[in-house]
Design a protein around this motif. Structure first.
Motif, PDB file in Angstrom:
ATOM      1  N   LEU A  57       7.853  -5.007  -4.577  1.00 15.36           N
ATOM      2  CA  LEU A  57       6.347  -4.976  -4.487  1.00 15.36           C
ATOM      3  C   LEU A  57       6.085  -4.215  -3.389  1.00 15.36           C
ATOM      4  O   LEU A  57       6.964  -3.468  -2.702  1.00 15.36           O
ATOM      5  CB  LEU A  57       6.054  -6.608  -3.904  1.00 15.36           C
ATOM      6  CG  LEU A  57       6.323  -7.706  -4.604  1.00 15.36           C
ATOM      7  CD1 LEU A  57       6.064  -8.938  -3.969  1.00 15.36           C
ATOM      8  CD2 LEU A  57       5.612  -7.714  -6.086  1.00 15.36           C
ATOM      9  N   ASN A  58       4.674  -3.896  -3.251  1.00 12.25           N
ATOM     10  CA  ASN A  58       4.298  -3.065  -1.889  1.00 12.25           C
ATOM     11  C   ASN A  58       4.469  -3.889  -0.884  1.00 12.25           C
ATOM     12  O   ASN A  58       3.962  -5.110  -0.691  1.00 12.25           O
ATOM     13  CB  ASN A  58       3.048  -2.675  -2.191  1.00 12.25           C
ATOM     14  CG  ASN A  58       1.893  -3.296  -2.369  1.00 12.25           C
ATOM     15  OD1 ASN A  58       1.545  -4.088  -1.637  1.00 12.25           O
ATOM     16  ND2 ASN A  58       1.330  -3.507  -3.442  1.00 12.25           N
ATOM     17  N   SER A  59       4.232  -3.211   0.500  1.00 11.78           N
ATOM     18  CA  SER A  59       4.571  -3.944   1.987  1.00 11.78           C
ATOM     19  C   SER A  59       3.166  -4.913   1.947  1.00 11.78           C
ATOM     20  O   SER A  59       3.173  -5.646   2.652  1.00 11.78           O
ATOM     21  CB  SER A  59       4.867  -3.028   2.697  1.00 11.78           C
ATOM     22  OG  SER A  59       3.933  -2.037   2.861  1.00 11.78           O
ATOM     23  N   GLY A  60       2.012  -4.272   1.377  1.00 11.27           N
ATOM     24  CA  GLY A  60       0.783  -4.987   1.509  1.00 11.27           C
ATOM     25  C   GLY A  60       0.716  -6.353   1.051  1.00 11.27           C
ATOM     26  O   GLY A  60       0.427  -7.188   1.870  1.00 11.27           O
ATOM     27  N   ALA A  61       1.373  -6.440  -0.117  1.00 10.87           N
ATOM     28  CA  ALA A  61       1.533  -7.866  -0.776  1.00 10.87           C
ATOM     29  C   ALA A  61       2.404  -8.565  -0.085  1.00 10.87           C
ATOM     30  O   ALA A  61       2.130  -9.807  -0.024  1.00 10.87           O
ATOM     31  CB  ALA A  61       1.840  -7.481  -2.239  1.00 10.87           C
ATOM     32  N   THR A  62       3.536  -8.010   0.450  1.00  8.38           N
ATOM     33  CA  THR A  62       4.403  -8.996   1.148  1.00  8.38           C
ATOM     34  C   THR A  62       3.897  -9.365   2.615  1.00  8.38           C
ATOM     35  O   THR A  62       4.129 -10.614   2.541  1.00  8.38           O
ATOM     36  CB  THR A  62       6.008  -8.264   1.123  1.00  8.38           C
ATOM     37  OG1 THR A  62       5.612  -7.178   2.009  1.00  8.38           O
ATOM     38  CG2 THR A  62       6.585  -8.185  -0.084  1.00  8.38           C
ATOM     39  N   SER A  63       3.125  -8.428   3.027  1.00  8.82           N
ATOM     40  CA  SER A  63       2.537  -8.975   4.338  1.00  8.82           C
ATOM     41  C   SER A  63       1.485 -10.127   4.194  1.00  8.82           C
ATOM     42  O   SER A  63       1.348 -10.994   4.881  1.00  8.82           O
ATOM     43  CB  SER A  63       1.841  -7.623   4.978  1.00  8.82           C
ATOM     44  OG  SER A  63       2.620  -6.899   5.409  1.00  8.82           O
ATOM     45  N   TYR A  64       0.843  -9.968   3.105  1.00  7.68           N
ATOM     46  CA  TYR A  64      -0.255 -11.142   2.725  1.00  7.68           C
ATOM     47  C   TYR A  64       0.353 -12.254   2.513  1.00  7.68           C
ATOM     48  O   TYR A  64      -0.141 -13.211   3.128  1.00  7.68           O
ATOM     49  CB  TYR A  64      -1.088 -10.484   1.462  1.00  7.68           C
ATOM     50  CG  TYR A  64      -1.852 -11.767   0.975  1.00  7.68           C
ATOM     51  CD1 TYR A  64      -3.071 -12.123   1.526  1.00  7.68           C
ATOM     52  CD2 TYR A  64      -1.472 -12.646  -0.200  1.00  7.68           C
ATOM     53  CE1 TYR A  64      -3.858 -13.356   1.074  1.00  7.68           C
ATOM     54  CE2 TYR A  64      -2.020 -13.500  -0.639  1.00  7.68           C
ATOM     55  CZ  TYR A  64      -3.444 -13.831  -0.109  1.00  7.68           C
ATOM     56  OH  TYR A  64      -4.041 -14.843  -0.710  1.00  7.68           O
ATOM     57  N   HIS A  65       1.516 -12.276   1.657  1.00 10.94           N
ATOM     58  CA  HIS A  65       2.059 -13.626   1.502  1.00 10.94           C
ATOM     59  C   HIS A  65       2.839 -14.283   2.700  1.00 10.94           C
ATOM     60  O   HIS A  65       2.988 -15.479   2.862  1.00 10.94           O
ATOM     61  CB  HIS A  65       3.041 -13.463   0.360  1.00 10.94           C
ATOM     62  CG  HIS A  65       2.647 -12.883  -1.006  1.00 10.94           C
ATOM     63  ND1 HIS A  65       1.681 -14.088  -1.626  1.00 10.94           N
ATOM     64  CD2 HIS A  65       2.676 -12.227  -1.967  1.00 10.94           C
ATOM     65  CE1 HIS A  65       1.165 -13.683  -2.733  1.00 10.94           C
ATOM     66  NE2 HIS A  65       1.812 -12.328  -2.827  1.00 10.94           N
ATOM     67  N   LEU A  66       3.499 -13.131   3.525  1.00 12.16           N
ATOM     68  CA  LEU A  66       3.833 -14.022   4.736  1.00 12.16           C
ATOM     69  C   LEU A  66       3.139 -14.303   5.546  1.00 12.16           C
ATOM     70  O   LEU A  66       3.380 -15.309   6.544  1.00 12.16           O
ATOM     71  CB  LEU A  66       4.642 -12.598   5.547  1.00 12.16           C
ATOM     72  CG  LEU A  66       6.010 -12.018   5.152  1.00 12.16           C
ATOM     73  CD1 LEU A  66       6.343 -10.644   5.489  1.00 12.16           C
ATOM     74  CD2 LEU A  66       7.050 -13.095   5.318  1.00 12.16           C
ATOM     75  N   ARG A  67       1.609 -13.782   5.541  1.00  5.99           N
ATOM     76  CA  ARG A  67       0.627 -14.345   6.509  1.00  5.99           C
ATOM     77  C   ARG A  67       0.432 -15.856   5.796  1.00  5.99           C
ATOM     78  O   ARG A  67       0.063 -16.609   6.648  1.00  5.99           O
ATOM     79  CB  ARG A  67      -0.508 -13.589   6.431  1.00  5.99           C
ATOM     80  CG  ARG A  67      -0.400 -12.310   7.334  1.00  5.99           C
ATOM     81  CD  ARG A  67      -1.850 -11.629   7.553  1.00  5.99           C
ATOM     82  NE  ARG A  67      -2.528 -11.284   6.611  1.00  5.99           N
ATOM     83  CZ  ARG A  67      -2.307 -10.094   5.775  1.00  5.99           C
ATOM     84  NH1 ARG A  67      -1.479  -9.263   6.415  1.00  5.99           N
ATOM     85  NH2 ARG A  67      -2.941  -9.668   4.707  1.00  5.99           N
ATOM     86  N   GLN A  68       0.306 -16.133   4.676  1.00  4.50           N
ATOM     87  CA  GLN A  68      -0.043 -17.527   3.975  1.00  4.50           C
ATOM     88  C   GLN A  68       0.999 -18.382   4.231  1.00  4.50           C
ATOM     89  O   GLN A  68       0.778 -19.443   4.649  1.00  4.50           O
ATOM     90  CB  GLN A  68      -0.019 -17.184   2.489  1.00  4.50           C
ATOM     91  CG  GLN A  68      -1.049 -16.224   1.979  1.00  4.50           C
ATOM     92  CD  GLN A  68      -2.466 -16.692   2.607  1.00  4.50           C
ATOM     93  OE1 GLN A  68      -2.806 -17.720   2.380  1.00  4.50           O
ATOM     94  NE2 GLN A  68      -3.283 -16.020   3.011  1.00  4.50           N
ATOM     95  N   LEU A  69       2.300 -17.846   4.440  1.00  7.24           N
ATOM     96  CA  LEU A  69       3.532 -18.768   4.810  1.00  7.24           C
ATOM     97  C   LEU A  69       3.323 -19.200   6.301  1.00  7.24           C
ATOM     98  O   LEU A  69       3.559 -20.192   6.749  1.00  7.24           O
ATOM     99  CB  LEU A  69       4.640 -18.138   4.393  1.00  7.24           C
ATOM    100  CG  LEU A  69       5.071 -17.833   2.970  1.00  7.24           C
ATOM    101  CD1 LEU A  69       6.394 -17.027   2.674  1.00  7.24           C
ATOM    102  CD2 LEU A  69       5.334 -19.318   2.263  1.00  7.24           C
TER     103      LEU A  69
END
Length: 203
Positions: free
Chosen positions: A50-62
């Motif tokens: 994935l791109n880091s923007g997507a993983t950053s978003y999901h990390l924020r949700q978690l």
């Protein structure tokens, strides 16, 4: 000599946490952090394609759900490290009061868990011929089909969970594990045979 027990950090997910985990990417990320230790958004992105923007978003949700926290002992403001907030998850659908919402949420959550568990089983089966014999002999694929009451099912589940909890508490964590230890997966699924109970209440 009795093994020293360690305190296991567990979570019984509330509604917000179950919603956060009922997403394949987020559940995969949380699993990686639990199994492999702290990581950055960019390293998780590379692992998951994935791109880091997507993983950053999901990390924020978690993080908002309290499932991951920043590892302040690593990195800096530009290179934030994240770690799982808990080692173990125990779902308790009865804690959700809204019956309709509970049904939808638990259905989605279990679908994601089942899909990832099935993928792991398929991957393990593909690697089975390459395993050293001593480890291949420990791999197993068993299932039991029984006619049980709700109380009997509950007693079996509680017994298995007690054994696994005791094993987890008496085993070292990833950093202190012996050199010959490997990550080993035990999966335990319980369900009425599909089609057995569906829509029975409407009969």
């Amino acid at each position: 000599m009795t093994s020293k027990r360690r305190e296991i950090n567990r979570v019984r997910p509330d509604l917000a946490q179950l919603k956060a985990m009922a997403h394949p990417v987020r559940l995969t990320m949380l699993t990686r952090l639990r199994l492999d230790g702290p990581a950055t958004a960019s390293s998780l992105a590379a692992q998951l394609g994935l791109n880091s923007g997507a993983t950053s978003y999901h990390l924020r949700q978690l993080a908002e759900a309290g499932l991951v926290v920043e590892d302040h002992g690593r990195g800096n403001k530009r290179d934030r490290w994240w770690k799982a907030a808990h080692e173990s998850t125990e779902t308790a659908p009865s804690d959700i009061d809204d019956v309709a919402e509970r049904a939808v949420l638990m259905g989605g959550y279990h679908a994601v868990v089942a899909q990832q568990a099935a993928q792991q089983i398929v991957q393990a089966a593909a690697e089975a011929p390459e395993l050293p014999k001593e480890w291949a002999d420990l791999a197993g694929a068993s299932d039991w089909n029984l006619y049980l009451t709700q109380d009997q099912v509950r007693r079996v589940k509680d017994a298995v969970h007690a054994i696994m909890t005791e094993t987890l508490e008496s085993s070292p964590d990833r950093q202190d594990a012996p050199a010959d230890a490997v990550p080993f997966v035990f999966q335990f699924h319980t369900f009425p045979r599909p089609g057995t109970l569906t829509h029975r209440d409407g009969e």
